[in-house]
Design an enzyme around this catalytic site. Structure first.
Site, PDB file in Angstrom:
ATOM      1  N   TYR A  27      40.892  39.741  33.659  1.00  0.00           N
ATOM      2  CA  TYR A  27      40.841  41.007  34.394  1.00  0.00           C
ATOM      3  C   TYR A  27      40.091  40.945  35.717  1.00  0.00           C
ATOM      4  O   TYR A  27      40.004  41.936  36.419  1.00  0.00           O
ATOM      5  CB  TYR A  27      40.244  42.091  33.491  1.00  0.00           C
ATOM      6  CG  TYR A  27      41.100  42.341  32.271  1.00  0.00           C
ATOM      7  CD1 TYR A  27      42.286  43.066  32.370  1.00  0.00           C
ATOM      8  CD2 TYR A  27      40.748  41.827  31.033  1.00  0.00           C
ATOM      9  CE1 TYR A  27      43.086  43.274  31.266  1.00  0.00           C
ATOM     10  CE2 TYR A  27      41.542  42.037  29.916  1.00  0.00           C
ATOM     11  CZ  TYR A  27      42.708  42.761  30.037  1.00  0.00           C
ATOM     12  OH  TYR A  27      43.498  42.968  28.945  1.00  0.00           O
ATOM     13  N   HIS A 104      49.567  45.852  36.738  1.00  0.00           N
ATOM     14  CA  HIS A 104      48.713  45.212  35.726  1.00  0.00           C
ATOM     15  C   HIS A 104      47.916  44.119  36.417  1.00  0.00           C
ATOM     16  O   HIS A 104      48.487  43.310  37.157  1.00  0.00           O
ATOM     17  CB  HIS A 104      49.561  44.601  34.600  1.00  0.00           C
ATOM     18  CG  HIS A 104      50.382  45.611  33.895  1.00  0.00           C
ATOM     19  ND1 HIS A 104      49.865  46.426  32.922  1.00  0.00           N
ATOM     20  CD2 HIS A 104      51.675  45.966  34.062  1.00  0.00           C
ATOM     21  CE1 HIS A 104      50.823  47.239  32.501  1.00  0.00           C
ATOM     22  NE2 HIS A 104      51.924  46.983  33.184  1.00  0.00           N
TER      23      HIS A 104
END
Length: 152
Positions: A27, A104
């Site tokens: 992430y 994303h």
């Protein structure tokens, strides 16, 4: 209310409030605040105004989408895990009728099989995956074109 037709809502779903605590190799290690500051700066350069929303409650996400046409001209959404199973959020996005881009941070196509499914397929202009924060810049650029916004 702005009449410029350049308002982009950036919606983040479940677990984005703790983004900096999630696996940095997947992430990116940024906090949500840091990510939103980057997005806002890129948006200003493109002549777009951003508003941000994050919740861990699916119903709140749906309700925000219901209000979306009153507050934004387009949307970038990263609904987190809800992307893969929340038909309620997909229905609310469909009803909002604003141009949308799905983003994303991670490459969902190369992760778990269940992450490859998106309830937003067919509802978004495009899906951007695996480009980290830069995926949001790509989404903003696509929406600036869609909204016919010229740089100021």
């Amino acid at each position: 209310m702005s009449s410029a037709h350049n308002r982009v809502a950036v919606l983040h779903g479940v677990n984005f409030d703790i983004l900096e605590r999630r696996d940095a190799s997947i992430y990116g290690g940024l906090s949500l605040d840091e990510l939103e500051r980057r997005i806002a700066a890129w948006a200003r350069e493109l002549g777009l105004q951003t508003i941000f929303f994050q919740t861990n409650a699916e119903g709140e996400f749906v309700e925000y989408l219901h209000r979306l046409p009153d507050v934004a001209d387009a949307v970038i959404l990263n609904a987190g895990a809800w992307t893969h199973y929340s038909r309620a959020i997909a229905d609310a996005l469909d009803v909002s009728r604003v141009p949308a881009v799905e983003v994303h941070l991670s490459d969902v196509e190369s992760r778990d099989d269940w992450r490859r499914e998106s309830v937003f397929d067919g509802l978004v202009l495009r899906k951007i995956s695996g480009k980290g924060p830069d995926g949001y810049l790509e989404a903003l650029e696509a929406l600036a074109v869609e909204l016919e916004v010229s740089k100021s």
